[in-house]
Design a protein around this motif. Structure first.
Motif, short mmCIF file in Angstrom:
data_model
loop_
_atom_site.label_atom_id
_atom_site.label_comp_id
_atom_site.label_asym_id
_atom_site.label_seq_id
_atom_site.Cartn_x
_atom_site.Cartn_y
_atom_site.Cartn_z
N SER A 67 -10.96 2.72 -0.55
CA SER A 67 -10.14 2.77 0.65
C SER A 67 -11.03 2.44 1.84
N LEU A 71 0.84 -1.20 0.00
CA LEU A 71 0.00 0.00 0.00
C LEU A 71 0.87 1.25 0.00
N LEU A 90 -8.70 7.26 -8.28
CA LEU A 90 -7.65 6.26 -8.45
C LEU A 90 -7.64 5.70 -9.87
N ASN A 126 -6.55 11.74 -1.95
CA ASN A 126 -6.98 10.49 -2.58
C ASN A 126 -5.81 9.53 -2.74
N TYR A 127 -4.60 10.09 -2.97
CA TYR A 127 -3.46 9.25 -3.33
C TYR A 127 -2.64 8.81 -2.11
N THR A 128 -3.06 9.28 -0.93
CA THR A 128 -2.56 8.70 0.32
C THR A 128 -3.71 7.98 1.01
N PHE A 129 -4.81 7.81 0.26
CA PHE A 129 -5.93 6.99 0.67
C PHE A 129 -6.59 7.46 1.97
N GLN A 153 -13.35 5.64 -4.72
CA GLN A 153 -12.50 6.70 -5.28
C GLN A 153 -12.29 6.49 -6.78
N SER A 161 0.98 4.08 -2.90
CA SER A 161 0.75 5.48 -2.60
C SER A 161 1.88 6.35 -3.12
N ILE A 204 -6.94 -0.97 0.80
CA ILE A 204 -7.71 -0.60 -0.39
C ILE A 204 -8.22 -1.88 -1.05
#
Length: 230
Positions: A202, A64, A178, A127-130, A175, A68, A136
């Protein structure tokens, strides 16, 4: 299933109304048997001709973090690799109004002014570090025809997964952001090119102190979007 799986005593109506998109998670991992229980619920989703076209990947831990880091890097460089096109500028009328209301409510929760473009981008980039989620789920899909029916099946699977998370006392957020990096995600997870991606989910335990969880969006009455024929 082992005895430490906790199912809530919520009614179905309560689960529907309690579910919301979580934008702030605790870093506490979810036990594997609980994740398996959620997946066991999701597999009962309906699908066209019972094709069950979901090939789900659960990403946690070091993988993960690797994912990220790659998404943050690709997003910063503007290297997008989506399988399907999408542009919020296509929204119009009431759909555009609902989208605007989401943005306004969310930025206010994070105390970010609308004119603060950098602040808004920081929120979007979460969004990209959830949103700090420890897990996820990505339901990849095979490509059949124009993909509309398959996409519908994947959407129903995602909803069942999200509702089961709520019933288990967990939280999640679908999301589509993603999906802008489907190619990158496939490469890192070693997923064949033939499988496409619409969104990821996520999930984990909601952080009650996160500004992203301080609001809940309403829904229009059925009189505004349902037509009865007799």
């Amino acid at each position: 299933m082992t005895e430490d799986i906790i199912h809530s005593n919520y009614t179905f109506k309560e689960v529907l109304r309690l579910r919301k998109s979580c934008r702030g998670f605790l870093d506490t991992p979810v036990k594997e048997n609980i994740i398996t229980s959620v997946l066991d619920d999701a597999k009962y989703s309906p699908s066209n001709c019972n094709t069950q076209p979901w090939e789900t990947h659960i990403i946690s831990g070091n993988k993960l973090r690797e994912l990220s880091e790659a998404l943050v890097r690709e997003n910063k460089a503007g290297r997008f690799s989506p399988d399907f096109t999408f542009d919020v500028d296509d929204y119009h009328g009431q759909y555009k109004e609902r989208h605007f209301n989401l943005g306004q409510t969310m930025y206010e929760a994070f105390d970010v002014k609308r004119e603060d473009k950098e602040g808004r981008k920081e929120i979007s980039d979460m969004n990209y570090t959830f949103f700090n989620a420890p897990h996820i789920a990505i339901p990849f899909m095979p490509s059949f025809g124009d993909n509309v029916r398959v996409g519908g099946d994947i959407g129903m699977y995602g909803q069942t997964f999200l509702l089961s998370l709520t019933a288990h006392g967990l939280a999640g957020i679908p999301q589509t952001a993603l999906g802008f990096f489907a190619g990158t995600i496939r490469e890192i997870l070693n997923v064949p090119e033939e499988f496409k991606m619409l969104f990821g989910i996520s999930f984990g335990y909601a952080d009650p102190n996160s500004p992203g969880n301080s609001f809940k969006l309403g829904r229009d009455p059925i009189s505004s979007n349902v037509t009865f024929h007799k």
